[in-house]
Design a protein around this motif. Structure first.
Motif, PDB file in Angstrom:
ATOM      1  N   ASP A 123       0.826  -1.212   0.000  1.00 20.90           N
ATOM      2  CA  ASP A 123       0.000   0.000   0.000  1.00 20.90           C
ATOM      3  C   ASP A 123       0.859   1.260   0.000  1.00 20.90           C
ATOM      4  O   ASP A 123       0.568   2.219  -0.721  1.00 20.90           O
ATOM      5  N   ILE A 124       1.913   1.248   0.793  1.00 20.79           N
ATOM      6  CA  ILE A 124       2.795   2.416   0.850  1.00 20.79           C
ATOM      7  C   ILE A 124       3.541   2.569  -0.479  1.00 20.79           C
ATOM      8  O   ILE A 124       3.687   3.680  -0.993  1.00 20.79           O
ATOM      9  N   TRP A 125       3.991   1.467  -1.056  1.00 19.05           N
ATOM     10  CA  TRP A 125       4.658   1.514  -2.365  1.00 19.05           C
ATOM     11  C   TRP A 125       3.726   2.141  -3.403  1.00 19.05           C
ATOM     12  O   TRP A 125       4.119   3.041  -4.139  1.00 19.05           O
ATOM     13  N   SER A 141       9.726  10.379  -3.599  1.00 20.47           N
ATOM     14  CA  SER A 141      11.148  10.579  -3.888  1.00 20.47           C
ATOM     15  C   SER A 141      11.867   9.240  -4.023  1.00 20.47           C
ATOM     16  O   SER A 141      11.422   8.219  -3.498  1.00 20.47           O
ATOM     17  N   ALA A 142      12.982   9.269  -4.714  1.00 25.17           N
ATOM     18  CA  ALA A 142      13.801   8.062  -4.871  1.00 25.17           C
ATOM     19  C   ALA A 142      14.242   7.549  -3.508  1.00 25.17           C
ATOM     20  O   ALA A 142      14.292   6.334  -3.276  1.00 25.17           O
ATOM     21  N   THR A 143      14.509   8.463  -2.590  1.00 27.49           N
ATOM     22  CA  THR A 143      14.929   8.074  -1.231  1.00 27.49           C
ATOM     23  C   THR A 143      13.821   7.297  -0.534  1.00 27.49           C
ATOM     24  O   THR A 143      14.071   6.248   0.071  1.00 27.49           O
ATOM     25  N   SER A 144      12.594   7.794  -0.616  1.00 30.74           N
ATOM     26  CA  SER A 144      11.473   7.103   0.034  1.00 30.74           C
ATOM     27  C   SER A 144      11.223   5.746  -0.605  1.00 30.74           C
ATOM     28  O   SER A 144      10.978   4.756   0.096  1.00 30.74           O
ATOM     29  N   MET A 145      11.285   5.695  -1.916  1.00 31.35           N
ATOM     30  CA  MET A 145      11.073   4.423  -2.611  1.00 31.35           C
ATOM     31  C   MET A 145      12.152   3.412  -2.216  1.00 31.35           C
ATOM     32  O   MET A 145      11.861   2.245  -1.983  1.00 31.35           O
ATOM     33  N   ALA A 146      13.386   3.890  -2.112  1.00 39.03           N
ATOM     34  CA  ALA A 146      14.489   3.012  -1.717  1.00 39.03           C
ATOM     35  C   ALA A 146      14.305   2.493  -0.290  1.00 39.03           C
ATOM     36  O   ALA A 146      14.648   1.348   0.003  1.00 39.03           O
ATOM     37  N   LYS A 147      13.755   3.320   0.576  1.00 38.62           N
ATOM     38  CA  LYS A 147      13.505   2.877   1.956  1.00 38.62           C
ATOM     39  C   LYS A 147      12.478   1.754   1.993  1.00 38.62           C
ATOM     40  O   LYS A 147      12.604   0.819   2.781  1.00 38.62           O
ATOM     41  N   GLU A 171       7.378  -4.608 -10.013  1.00 41.32           N
ATOM     42  CA  GLU A 171       8.528  -3.712  -9.846  1.00 41.32           C
ATOM     43  C   GLU A 171       9.026  -3.723  -8.398  1.00 41.32           C
ATOM     44  O   GLU A 171      10.226  -3.795  -8.150  1.00 41.32           O
ATOM     45  N   LEU A 172       8.093  -3.688  -7.458  1.00 36.47           N
ATOM     46  CA  LEU A 172       8.461  -3.724  -6.039  1.00 36.47           C
ATOM     47  C   LEU A 172       9.086  -5.066  -5.686  1.00 36.47           C
ATOM     48  O   LEU A 172      10.147  -5.120  -5.053  1.00 36.47           O
ATOM     49  N   GLN A 227      10.587  -7.273  -7.579  1.00 35.22           N
ATOM     50  CA  GLN A 227      11.906  -7.411  -8.192  1.00 35.22           C
ATOM     51  C   GLN A 227      12.955  -6.569  -7.475  1.00 35.22           C
ATOM     52  O   GLN A 227      14.074  -7.020  -7.241  1.00 35.22           O
ATOM     53  N   ALA A 228      12.583  -5.336  -7.119  1.00 34.32           N
ATOM     54  CA  ALA A 228      13.532  -4.458  -6.427  1.00 34.32           C
ATOM     55  C   ALA A 228      13.883  -5.018  -5.057  1.00 34.32           C
ATOM     56  O   ALA A 228      15.052  -5.006  -4.648  1.00 34.32           O
ATOM     57  N   ILE A 229      12.893  -5.549  -4.347  1.00 34.51           N
ATOM     58  CA  ILE A 229      13.140  -6.127  -3.021  1.00 34.51           C
ATOM     59  C   ILE A 229      14.039  -7.351  -3.139  1.00 34.51           C
ATOM     60  O   ILE A 229      15.003  -7.500  -2.387  1.00 34.51           O
ATOM     61  N   MET A 230      13.726  -8.216  -4.092  1.00 25.91           N
ATOM     62  CA  MET A 230      14.551  -9.421  -4.254  1.00 25.91           C
ATOM     63  C   MET A 230      15.982  -9.055  -4.632  1.00 25.91           C
ATOM     64  O   MET A 230      16.933  -9.630  -4.097  1.00 25.91           O
ATOM     65  N   ALA A 231      16.146  -8.096  -5.521  1.00 28.87           N
ATOM     66  CA  ALA A 231      17.495  -7.679  -5.914  1.00 28.87           C
ATOM     67  C   ALA A 231      18.250  -7.117  -4.717  1.00 28.87           C
ATOM     68  O   ALA A 231      19.423  -7.451  -4.504  1.00 28.87           O
ATOM     69  N   CYS A 232      17.593  -6.299  -3.938  1.00 24.82           N
ATOM     70  CA  CYS A 232      18.227  -5.717  -2.749  1.00 24.82           C
ATOM     71  C   CYS A 232      18.552  -6.816  -1.731  1.00 24.82           C
ATOM     72  O   CYS A 232      19.630  -6.827  -1.145  1.00 24.82           O
ATOM     73  N   PHE A 233      17.613  -7.736  -1.545  1.00 22.41           N
ATOM     74  CA  PHE A 233      17.810  -8.850  -0.610  1.00 22.41           C
ATOM     75  C   PHE A 233      19.030  -9.678  -0.997  1.00 22.41           C
ATOM     76  O   PHE A 233      19.909  -9.944  -0.180  1.00 22.41           O
ATOM     77  N   TYR A 234      19.114 -10.060  -2.260  1.00 20.48           N
ATOM     78  CA  TYR A 234      20.225 -10.911  -2.698  1.00 20.48           C
ATOM     79  C   TYR A 234      21.546 -10.146  -2.740  1.00 20.48           C
ATOM     80  O   TYR A 234      22.592 -10.712  -2.442  1.00 20.48           O
ATOM     81  N   LYS A 235      21.506  -8.871  -3.062  1.00 11.09           N
ATOM     82  CA  LYS A 235      22.718  -8.057  -3.042  1.00 11.09           C
ATOM     83  C   LYS A 235      23.257  -7.970  -1.620  1.00 11.09           C
ATOM     84  O   LYS A 235      24.452  -8.172  -1.377  1.00 11.09           O
ATOM     85  N   THR A 236      22.372  -7.688  -0.665  1.00 11.78           N
ATOM     86  CA  THR A 236      22.761  -7.603   0.747  1.00 11.78           C
ATOM     87  C   THR A 236      23.312  -8.933   1.229  1.00 11.78           C
ATOM     88  O   THR A 236      24.319  -8.994   1.924  1.00 11.78           O
ATOM     89  N   ARG A 237      22.658 -10.014   0.827  1.00 15.40           N
ATOM     90  CA  ARG A 237      23.080 -11.342   1.236  1.00 15.40           C
ATOM     91  C   ARG A 237      24.450 -11.688   0.659  1.00 15.40           C
ATOM     92  O   ARG A 237      25.301 -12.250   1.337  1.00 15.40           O
TER      93      ARG A 237
END
Length: 162
Positions: free
Chosen positions: A105-107, A116-122, A146-147, A149-159
């Motif tokens: 819902d927030i996305w 903002s890009a900052t809020s979306m990134a958060k 889109e959300l 995919q972005a979450i999975m990419a961030c998750f795997y990058k962090t991992r």
């Protein structure tokens, strides 16, 4: 003067024009609003418009910090009338309410009102931190490709960085 539904707000042209390029345009030149000295706002909640005008005068949002509903309504107002400082403040307050159950819902809200890009990134970073839990209880996330995919990419990058 700003009628909103059946509500009318008395305000100073200088204040609203200095806080919004949209209002500045409307209140100058040959626009009807300039001649009538009235801004008619029919498509926004009058309570939110009142809070937006209050913010323009006192630049204080402390009374609304616990009310994310008003922040969401104000996000719409601030986007429409380009009250950028208020928009940033609303985004920050909305991000503070972020949890697994409302991430989609927030996305969607931030996408709709050009967050903002900052809020979306958060939102994405938060989603990556909760990825295993989100999969269990928020299948709605997969409706927002889109959300997800972005979450999975961030998750795997962090991992992989660990």
């Amino acid at each position: 003067k700003t009628p909103c539904s059946i509500v009318s707000f008395q305000c100073h042209r200088l204040i609203v024009a200095n806080n919004s390029d949209i209002f500045k345009e409307m209140l100058s030149g040959d626009f009807k609003e300039c001649q009538d000295k009235v801004l008619t706002i029919n498509d926004l909640d009058s309570n939110a418009v009142g809070h937006m005008l209050n913010y323009m005068y006192i630049k204080n949002f402390s009374t609304l910090k616990e009310d994310s509903t008003i922040a969401k309504d104000l996000l719409k107002c601030s986007e429409k009338y380009q009250v950028n400082i208020l928009k940033e403040t609303c985004e920050k307050l909305i991000i503070k309410t972020l949890e697994g159950a409302n991430i989609v819902d927030i996305w969607r809200l931030l996408k709709k009102y050009r967050g903002s890009a900052t809020s979306m990134a958060k939102v994405v970073t938060y989603g990556a931190q909760l990825w295993s839990k989100i999969q269990d209880f928020n299948l709605d996330i997969f409706k927002e490709a889109e959300l997800a995919q972005a979450i999975m990419a961030c998750f795997y990058k962090t991992r992989n960085d660990s």
